[in-house]
Design a protein around this motif. Structure first.
Motif, mmCIF file in Angstrom:
data_model
loop_
_atom_site.group_PDB
_atom_site.id
_atom_site.type_symbol
_atom_site.label_atom_id
_atom_site.label_comp_id
_atom_site.label_asym_id
_atom_site.label_seq_id
_atom_site.Cartn_x
_atom_site.Cartn_y
_atom_site.Cartn_z
ATOM 1 N N ASP A 121 0.845 -1.177 0.000
ATOM 2 C CA ASP A 121 0.000 0.000 0.000
ATOM 3 C C ASP A 121 0.889 1.239 0.000
ATOM 4 O OD1 ASP A 121 -1.814 2.002 0.299
ATOM 5 O OD2 ASP A 121 -2.625 1.299 2.213
ATOM 6 N N ALA A 122 0.987 1.905 -1.140
ATOM 7 C CA ALA A 122 1.874 3.070 -1.257
ATOM 8 C C ALA A 122 1.488 4.186 -0.297
ATOM 9 C CB ALA A 122 1.861 3.584 -2.696
ATOM 10 N N GLU A 123 0.192 4.281 0.049
ATOM 11 C CA GLU A 123 -0.254 5.350 0.939
ATOM 12 C C GLU A 123 0.265 5.167 2.362
ATOM 13 O OE1 GLU A 123 -4.459 5.666 0.713
ATOM 14 O OE2 GLU A 123 -4.472 6.344 -1.378
ATOM 15 N N ALA A 124 0.707 3.943 2.699
ATOM 16 C CA ALA A 124 1.246 3.696 4.048
ATOM 17 C C ALA A 124 2.698 4.150 4.173
ATOM 18 C CB ALA A 124 1.131 2.215 4.390
ATOM 19 N N TRP A 125 3.294 4.529 3.046
ATOM 20 C CA TRP A 125 4.703 4.913 3.039
ATOM 21 C C TRP A 125 4.885 6.411 3.264
ATOM 22 C CZ3 TRP A 125 9.324 2.165 1.371
ATOM 23 C CH2 TRP A 125 9.134 0.782 1.236
ATOM 24 N N ARG B 23 11.043 -0.163 -1.703
ATOM 25 C CA ARG B 23 10.752 -1.599 -1.702
ATOM 26 C C ARG B 23 12.021 -2.386 -2.017
ATOM 27 N NH1 ARG B 23 8.027 -5.011 -0.454
ATOM 28 N NH2 ARG B 23 7.063 -5.936 -2.285
ATOM 29 N N ALA C 149 5.996 -1.236 5.062
ATOM 30 C CA ALA C 149 6.053 0.185 4.726
ATOM 31 C C ALA C 149 7.332 0.806 5.272
ATOM 32 C CB ALA C 149 4.832 0.904 5.298
#
Length: 350
Positions: free
Chosen positions: A1-5, A22, A325
């Motif tokens: 989930d990119a939004e968690a980064w 990643r 993340a």
């Protein structure tokens, strides 16, 4: 989930003294350090006095190595034949009882996944007693696996216990002592000391209003190197008994290990001592899997260790970041590990 980064997970961004993204820890960092070391040695004019230095890079270790290390070792062994392999799986430091230790992965557990099946009589769920519910018969089996089988030592696991300064003659006591001093170390140590059982999947009726006549429980079972299916079966029966289910193994892969007392271990210990990155090394058994297995299997005399030395980020900080993340690695650790690889090659090859 990119939004968690915190950053773009595909960016490789440099921030706060780390490279983020990643695979930064697992294991683009080690690939980069190994390639940098090989390039530096070549640029300085170094050439092996005997043998050769190979950098073998593949991309599908986490998908079974079907087209990577497994394929190379099985189909083209002459291209990757080697006496020494330095791979992933170790090198992270951790503190225990006032000492800092650096891990060296010398072995990997085997996988003996199995299914427990129960039988009953189908019926309409509106009349619960009209049938014999196979699913409820799984409940006590799942509950039983809250507990693990008895501990069983193997040489690489006992080496880790010894590195902790605990009594290898009393494994239960050693695990209790680790739990009391640092529960995180006990979480790592416990799986090394025997067969583990982790129920992960249940299947039964395909319709919500039908009492199932058959139910299945799938269990991830990991077995120390040197042990096999009979040992797994004994451990299962110790935990869940011998009646009320059928047992079938679906996947069996025997564990693997390299010798503990080797020249490579001596080079690693000497490096750690010279750099002062830890007070000692801790040989360990990896509960999971790396490509070391394929080299040990193809070349029985090969010594394969997991060692990617780090000193700025300890093991318990790094482990939750792998596949998670904000995965990142300190830039200092990239340089530190590259210096190890650049130092090791001339010592081994002359």
């Amino acid at each position: 989930d990119a939004e968690a980064w915190t950053v773009d997970p595909w960016s490789g961004e440099e921030r706060d003294g780390c490279v983020w993204g990643r695979g930064a820890l697992d294991m683009k960092s080690q690939v980069a350090a190994e390639v940098a070391a090989a390039c530096a040695l070549a640029g300085e004019g170094w050439r092996p006095g005997s043998g050769e230095l190979m950098v073998v890079v593949t991309a599908d270790e986490e998908a079974g190595a079907t087209y990577g290390a497994k394929w190379l070792c099985e189909e083209h062994p002459d291209k990757v034949r080697c006496d020494v392999v330095v791979n992933e799986g170790g090198g992270q430091p951790f503190d225990f009882d006032g000492r800092r230790l650096q891990t060296v992965c010398v072995a990997e557990k085997g996988v003996f996944r199995f299914t427990l099946s129960t039988d009953g009589i189908a019926g309409h769920a509106s009349l619960p007693r009209i049938g014999d519910n196979a699913l409820t018969k799984l409940a006590p089996l799942v509950e039983a696996m809250r507990h693990q089988p008895s501990l069983q030592g193997t040489p690489p696991a006992e080496a880790f216990v010894q590195a902790l300064g605990l009594d290898v003659g009393d494994l239960d006591g050693a695990l209790e002592a680790a739990e009391a001093r640092d529960p995180r170390v006990a979480v790592l140590l416990g799986p090394m000391l025997g067969v583990t059982l982790a129920p992960t999947m249940v299947s039964a009726s395909e319709k919500i209003n039908v009492i199932p006549a058959r139910a299945e429980l799938k269990v991830d079972c990991r077995v120390p190197p040197g042990l096999g299916e009979d040992d797994a079966r004994r451990a299962i029966e110790e935990v869940v008994g011998t009646e009320g289910y059928r047992l079938s193994f679906a996947e069996t892969v025997v564990g693997n290990a390299s010798a503990l007392d080797t020249d490579l271990m001596g080079h690693i210990r000497a490096f750690v001592e010279r750099e002062g990155s830890a007070d000692g090394v801790a040989p360990m058994v990896l509960p999971g899997f790396t490509d070391s297995r394929w080299f040990r299997e193809a070349f029985p005399d090969c010594v394969a260790y997991g060692f990617f030395p780090q000193r700025e980020m300890d093991m318990f900080e790094a482990m939750p970041l792998i596949h998670g993340a904000d995965e990142r690695i300190p830039i200092g650790d990239l340089g530190f590990s590259a210096s190890f690889f650049a130092d090791l090659a001339p010592r081994v090859l002359g």
